[in-house]
Scaffold this active site. Structure first.
Site, mmCIF file in Angstrom:
data_model
loop_
_atom_site.group_PDB
_atom_site.id
_atom_site.type_symbol
_atom_site.label_atom_id
_atom_site.label_comp_id
_atom_site.label_asym_id
_atom_site.label_seq_id
_atom_site.Cartn_x
_atom_site.Cartn_y
_atom_site.Cartn_z
ATOM 1 N N HIS A 156 -2.269 -2.919 -3.330
ATOM 2 C CA HIS A 156 -3.617 -2.744 -3.138
ATOM 3 C C HIS A 156 -4.697 -2.673 -4.217
ATOM 4 O O HIS A 156 -5.769 -3.114 -4.126
ATOM 5 C CB HIS A 156 -3.762 -1.359 -2.007
ATOM 6 C CG HIS A 156 -5.062 -1.357 -1.105
ATOM 7 N ND1 HIS A 156 -5.419 -0.162 -0.502
ATOM 8 C CD2 HIS A 156 -6.012 -2.226 -0.735
ATOM 9 C CE1 HIS A 156 -6.474 -0.493 0.185
ATOM 10 N NE2 HIS A 156 -6.943 -1.508 -0.073
ATOM 11 N N ASP A 184 -3.304 2.348 -4.994
ATOM 12 C CA ASP A 184 -2.028 2.453 -4.351
ATOM 13 C C ASP A 184 -1.480 0.892 -4.573
ATOM 14 O O ASP A 184 -2.243 -0.038 -4.672
ATOM 15 C CB ASP A 184 -2.095 2.861 -3.046
ATOM 16 C CG ASP A 184 -2.820 2.051 -2.032
ATOM 17 O OD1 ASP A 184 -4.224 1.888 -2.431
ATOM 18 O OD2 ASP A 184 -2.600 1.639 -0.755
ATOM 19 N N HIS A 238 0.711 -1.160 -0.051
ATOM 20 C CA HIS A 238 -0.043 0.105 0.070
ATOM 21 C C HIS A 238 0.893 1.433 0.035
ATOM 22 O O HIS A 238 2.257 1.086 0.277
ATOM 23 C CB HIS A 238 -0.861 0.123 1.324
ATOM 24 C CG HIS A 238 -1.640 -1.068 1.540
ATOM 25 N ND1 HIS A 238 -3.134 -0.966 1.383
ATOM 26 C CD2 HIS A 238 -1.436 -2.364 2.203
ATOM 27 C CE1 HIS A 238 -3.572 -2.045 1.690
ATOM 28 N NE2 HIS A 238 -2.606 -3.074 2.295
ATOM 29 N N GLU A 289 2.452 -0.823 4.201
ATOM 30 C CA GLU A 289 2.318 0.492 3.944
ATOM 31 C C GLU A 289 3.793 1.294 3.773
ATOM 32 O O GLU A 289 4.458 1.115 4.567
ATOM 33 C CB GLU A 289 1.583 1.231 4.917
ATOM 34 C CG GLU A 289 0.091 0.793 5.330
ATOM 35 C CD GLU A 289 -0.818 1.638 4.359
ATOM 36 O OE1 GLU A 289 -0.499 2.147 3.321
ATOM 37 O OE2 GLU A 289 -2.026 1.088 4.455
#
Length: 184
Positions: free
Chosen positions: A157, A167, A36, A118
């Site tokens: 994602h 993303d 992400h 992330e």
């Protein structure tokens, strides 16, 4: 595979404890890695706003955008900051709340069987070399811990929620990342 408690934390990560996670339906059923991006405020980097957000402590008064998201209960297993620093929020054997409504190869609820990483970034802003280096090391660690996560089961994602999410975006260098993983 029996996952001892220490292996569910990446040794090189700083730990930032959150309550935004729960038990997986089957802790042995981890077979997907989802990449992400996040930046708070959007397209701004640095600071501790992402950590505050994932821990449910985001100060709404710091930025108008935060008023929209402060009450959301989301998390990821790990965050890789622009300088390559890794922060872990959720042990790998637990379910982080990163994917939302999602599906991979016909199987829904990706949070049940995935690990979410992330990258501090935005879809159209290049990621740093330090982030790629850290992502490669972290991904290698996760793949060793969960052998059902193969190169073909590492996705963005955007791949599991294509109508909702974009993303890690066009700025993410998938060929570089995949080549780096193959070389490890």
């Amino acid at each position: 595979m029996n996952h001892s408690s220490h292996s569910n934390f990446y040794p090189a990560a700083l730990q930032c404890v959150t309550s935004h996670y729960d038990d997986r339906p089957d802790p042995e059923d981890v077979s997907l890695l989802v990449i992400h991006n996040i930046s708070l405020p959007p397209e701004q980097f640095g600071g501790k706003d992402i950590e505050a957000f994932f821990c449910g402590k985001l100060d709404k008064s710091r930025h108008p955008y935060f008023e929209l998201i402060a009450d959301m209960r989301v998390s990821a297993h790990c965050l890789i900051k622009r300088n390559g620093e890794v922060v872990q929020f959720v042990p790998f054997n637990h379910r982080a709340w990163h994917a939302g409504k999602s599906s991979f190869q016909g199987r829904s609820i990706c949070n049940d069987y995935s690990i979410g990483i992330e990258l501090e970034g935005a879809d159209h802003i290049a990621y740093t070399n330090a982030q790629y280096a850290s992502l490669l090391k972290l991904s290698h660690y996760i793949m060793a811990l969960f052998p059902h996560i193969t190169l073909a089961r590492i996705v963005g994602h955007c791949d599991i929620a294509p109508l909702r999410k974009s993303d890690p975006g066009v700025a993410f260098d998938w060929p570089l990342f995949r080549q780096g993983l193959s070389a490890l």
